[in-house]
Design a protein around this motif. Structure first.
Motif, PDB file in Angstrom:
ATOM      1  N   PRO A 189       4.056  34.962  13.200  1.00  0.00           N
ATOM      2  CA  PRO A 189       5.112  35.537  12.316  1.00  0.00           C
ATOM      3  C   PRO A 189       4.798  36.825  11.867  1.00  0.00           C
ATOM      4  O   PRO A 189       5.785  37.518  11.945  1.00  0.00           O
ATOM      5  CB  PRO A 189       4.589  34.618  10.880  1.00  0.00           C
ATOM      6  N   GLU A 190       3.562  37.322  11.995  1.00  0.00           N
ATOM      7  CA  GLU A 190       3.453  38.715  11.660  1.00  0.00           C
ATOM      8  C   GLU A 190       3.699  39.553  12.965  1.00  0.00           C
ATOM      9  O   GLU A 190       4.236  40.765  12.836  1.00  0.00           O
ATOM     10  CB  GLU A 190       1.833  39.062  11.390  1.00  0.00           C
ATOM     11  N   GLY A 191       3.426  39.010  14.063  1.00  0.00           N
ATOM     12  CA  GLY A 191       4.075  39.769  15.390  1.00  0.00           C
ATOM     13  C   GLY A 191       5.567  39.924  15.289  1.00  0.00           C
ATOM     14  O   GLY A 191       6.250  41.033  15.565  1.00  0.00           O
ATOM     15  N   HIS A 192       6.357  38.967  14.859  1.00  0.00           N
ATOM     16  CA  HIS A 192       7.818  38.925  14.581  1.00  0.00           C
ATOM     17  C   HIS A 192       8.127  39.812  13.673  1.00  0.00           C
ATOM     18  O   HIS A 192       9.178  40.480  13.929  1.00  0.00           O
ATOM     19  CB  HIS A 192       8.387  37.559  14.383  1.00  0.00           C
ATOM     20  N   ARG A 193       7.371  39.811  12.733  1.00  0.00           N
ATOM     21  CA  ARG A 193       7.621  41.128  11.609  1.00  0.00           C
ATOM     22  C   ARG A 193       7.379  42.484  12.267  1.00  0.00           C
ATOM     23  O   ARG A 193       8.338  43.100  11.700  1.00  0.00           O
ATOM     24  CB  ARG A 193       6.901  40.820  10.330  1.00  0.00           C
ATOM     25  N   ARG A 194       6.428  42.587  12.814  1.00  0.00           N
ATOM     26  CA  ARG A 194       6.524  44.038  13.574  1.00  0.00           C
ATOM     27  C   ARG A 194       7.662  44.374  14.246  1.00  0.00           C
ATOM     28  O   ARG A 194       8.004  45.215  14.333  1.00  0.00           O
ATOM     29  CB  ARG A 194       4.861  43.992  14.138  1.00  0.00           C
ATOM     30  N   VAL A 195       7.971  43.365  15.352  1.00  0.00           N
ATOM     31  CA  VAL A 195       9.076  43.685  16.088  1.00  0.00           C
ATOM     32  C   VAL A 195      10.389  44.029  15.318  1.00  0.00           C
ATOM     33  O   VAL A 195      11.022  44.886  15.606  1.00  0.00           O
ATOM     34  CB  VAL A 195       9.231  42.601  17.260  1.00  0.00           C
ATOM     35  N   ALA A 196      10.509  43.236  14.201  1.00  0.00           N
ATOM     36  CA  ALA A 196      11.823  43.585  13.439  1.00  0.00           C
ATOM     37  C   ALA A 196      11.775  44.930  12.958  1.00  0.00           C
ATOM     38  O   ALA A 196      12.745  45.517  12.815  1.00  0.00           O
ATOM     39  CB  ALA A 196      11.827  42.254  12.484  1.00  0.00           C
ATOM     40  N   LEU A 197      10.498  45.366  12.349  1.00  0.00           N
ATOM     41  CA  LEU A 197      10.428  46.579  11.756  1.00  0.00           C
ATOM     42  C   LEU A 197      10.570  47.830  12.828  1.00  0.00           C
ATOM     43  O   LEU A 197      11.346  48.855  12.695  1.00  0.00           O
ATOM     44  CB  LEU A 197       9.120  46.715  11.100  1.00  0.00           C
ATOM     45  N   ARG A 198      10.253  47.508  13.930  1.00  0.00           N
ATOM     46  CA  ARG A 198      10.503  48.573  15.177  1.00  0.00           C
ATOM     47  C   ARG A 198      11.887  48.651  15.526  1.00  0.00           C
ATOM     48  O   ARG A 198      12.428  49.612  15.564  1.00  0.00           O
ATOM     49  CB  ARG A 198       9.589  48.410  16.460  1.00  0.00           C
ATOM     50  N   CYS A 199      12.590  47.484  15.549  1.00  0.00           N
ATOM     51  CA  CYS A 199      14.163  47.604  15.863  1.00  0.00           C
ATOM     52  C   CYS A 199      14.738  48.185  14.592  1.00  0.00           C
ATOM     53  O   CYS A 199      15.534  48.907  14.892  1.00  0.00           O
ATOM     54  CB  CYS A 199      14.473  45.896  16.060  1.00  0.00           C
ATOM     55  N   ALA A 200      14.316  47.913  13.328  1.00  0.00           N
ATOM     56  CA  ALA A 200      14.961  48.614  12.095  1.00  0.00           C
ATOM     57  C   ALA A 200      14.919  50.087  12.338  1.00  0.00           C
ATOM     58  O   ALA A 200      15.808  50.877  12.012  1.00  0.00           O
ATOM     59  CB  ALA A 200      14.593  48.126  10.969  1.00  0.00           C
ATOM     60  N   GLU A 201      13.485  50.473  12.644  1.00  0.00           N
ATOM     61  CA  GLU A 201      13.302  51.784  12.909  1.00  0.00           C
ATOM     62  C   GLU A 201      14.353  52.573  13.863  1.00  0.00           C
ATOM     63  O   GLU A 201      14.674  53.603  13.804  1.00  0.00           O
ATOM     64  CB  GLU A 201      11.872  52.056  13.395  1.00  0.00           C
ATOM     65  N   VAL A 202      14.512  51.908  15.101  1.00  0.00           N
ATOM     66  CA  VAL A 202      15.101  52.472  16.146  1.00  0.00           C
ATOM     67  C   VAL A 202      16.725  52.414  15.560  1.00  0.00           C
ATOM     68  O   VAL A 202      17.242  53.701  15.828  1.00  0.00           O
ATOM     69  CB  VAL A 202      15.150  51.193  17.215  1.00  0.00           C
ATOM     70  N   LEU A 203      17.046  51.669  14.803  1.00  0.00           N
ATOM     71  CA  LEU A 203      18.467  51.626  14.549  1.00  0.00           C
ATOM     72  C   LEU A 203      18.636  52.619  13.108  1.00  0.00           C
ATOM     73  O   LEU A 203      19.767  52.677  12.566  1.00  0.00           O
ATOM     74  CB  LEU A 203      18.892  50.290  13.860  1.00  0.00           C
ATOM     75  N   GLY A 204      17.607  53.256  12.635  1.00  0.00           N
ATOM     76  CA  GLY A 204      17.706  54.194  11.632  1.00  0.00           C
ATOM     77  C   GLY A 204      17.566  53.758  10.259  1.00  0.00           C
ATOM     78  O   GLY A 204      18.182  54.061   9.266  1.00  0.00           O
ATOM     79  N   ILE A 205      17.228  52.164  10.146  1.00  0.00           N
ATOM     80  CA  ILE A 205      17.137  51.714   8.761  1.00  0.00           C
ATOM     81  C   ILE A 205      15.802  51.838   8.092  1.00  0.00           C
ATOM     82  O   ILE A 205      14.934  51.940   8.563  1.00  0.00           O
ATOM     83  CB  ILE A 205      17.299  49.998   9.085  1.00  0.00           C
ATOM     84  N   GLU A 206      15.977  52.186   6.700  1.00  0.00           N
ATOM     85  CA  GLU A 206      14.963  52.115   6.021  1.00  0.00           C
ATOM     86  C   GLU A 206      13.768  50.978   5.828  1.00  0.00           C
ATOM     87  O   GLU A 206      14.441  49.967   5.509  1.00  0.00           O
ATOM     88  CB  GLU A 206      15.249  52.771   4.412  1.00  0.00           C
TER      89      GLU A 206
END
Length: 266
Positions: A189-206
């Protein structure tokens, strides 16, 4: 094949009001079970962040199914994603092919690029996903060169078509064993959360946190006994399924086949 000139930029991208995720177990969310027994995963977590940016009318579909090979994703999921014509698609595929002996990353990249070009005829933005760096994992580390070759192709493909890249190879947080499920093939679950955060960062989401924030405390050291136990409980059964021509995704259907609003709890 049509190539797009210019780099993608979060500063000029249109707001995302619809999102379709395609792929295999990684995008389905295996390793991140929800309270209802349905896997959550990084794509669902990303969808929640996107919904927070566009709360009125945001819709999300997840077509990913565990065990799917690249050609199966192209045949089964890409046409549906094109039909849905969303603002955003995340396209993560090829990992199950790389795990199989004899597969050629050059050939895989050609199949991926042709499918990407098709997706771009109806999708606003397609995120290209690279593979993870497996240097820290027994057995899987032997595939590191093959994964790196495929990743190099994917980055070139993304550049040719002006697509953003979810670069999982460079995500340092997932080199910690706590980012992975006990089978070492799927994220925790924490690994998935980290990937979601990275994708959000790529997309310019705060985001509330950074994908590569340090883990609390040191990770537990692995042992030869742990590796042998993993091989017996997870690696050998996986090899057995391959030899029998079985897949973990047999008789599994997409959990969110249609673009629909995110309700509370999903």
């Amino acid at each position: 094949m049509l190539y797009v000139t210019g780099k993608w930029s979060a500063d000029t991208a249109a707001p995302t009001t619809s999102y379709v995720a395609i792929g295999d177990s990684f995008t389905e969310g295996v390793g991140d079970p929800g309270p209802d027994g349905v896997f959550v995963g990084w794509a669902d977590r990303l969808a929640r962040m996107l919904a927070g940016q566009s709360p009125d009318g945001f819709r999300y579909a997840n077509l990913a199914v565990r065990g799917r090979l690249l050609q199966q994703i192209v045949d089964e999921q890409v046409p549906r994603a094109r039909e849905l014509a969303p603002d955003l698609v995340t396209f993560c595929a090829g990992g199950n092919d790389i795990l199989r002996p004899g597969t050629d990353p050059d050939t895989l990249a050609g199949i991926y690029e042709a499918a990407l070009a098709e997706l771009l005829t109806t999708a606003g933005t397609v995120v290209v996903c690279t593979g993870f760096d497996t240097r820290s994992f027994p057995v899987l580390s032997l595939l590191r060169g093959k994964i790196a070759t495929y990743n190099a192709h994917l980055r070139a493909v993304a550049d040719r078509h002006g697509c953003p890249v979810l670069d999982l190879w460079s995500l340092r947080a997932v080199q910690d064993r706590r980012a992975w499920d006990e089978d070492r093939l799927h994220l925790s679950p924490e690994g998935h959360r980290r990937v979601a955060l990275r994708c959000a960062e790529v997309l310019g989401i705060e985001t509330p946190d950074h994908a590569d924030d340090p883990w609390p405390g040191p990770q537990a050291a692995g042992s030869r006994r742990d590796d042998l136990l993993w091989a017996r409980q997870h690696l050998l059964p996986w090899i057995g399924r391959r030899l029998r021509g079985e897949s973990s995704g047999d008789n599994v259907e997409a959990k969110r086949p249609d673009l629909a609003p995110l309700s509370t709890g999903n």
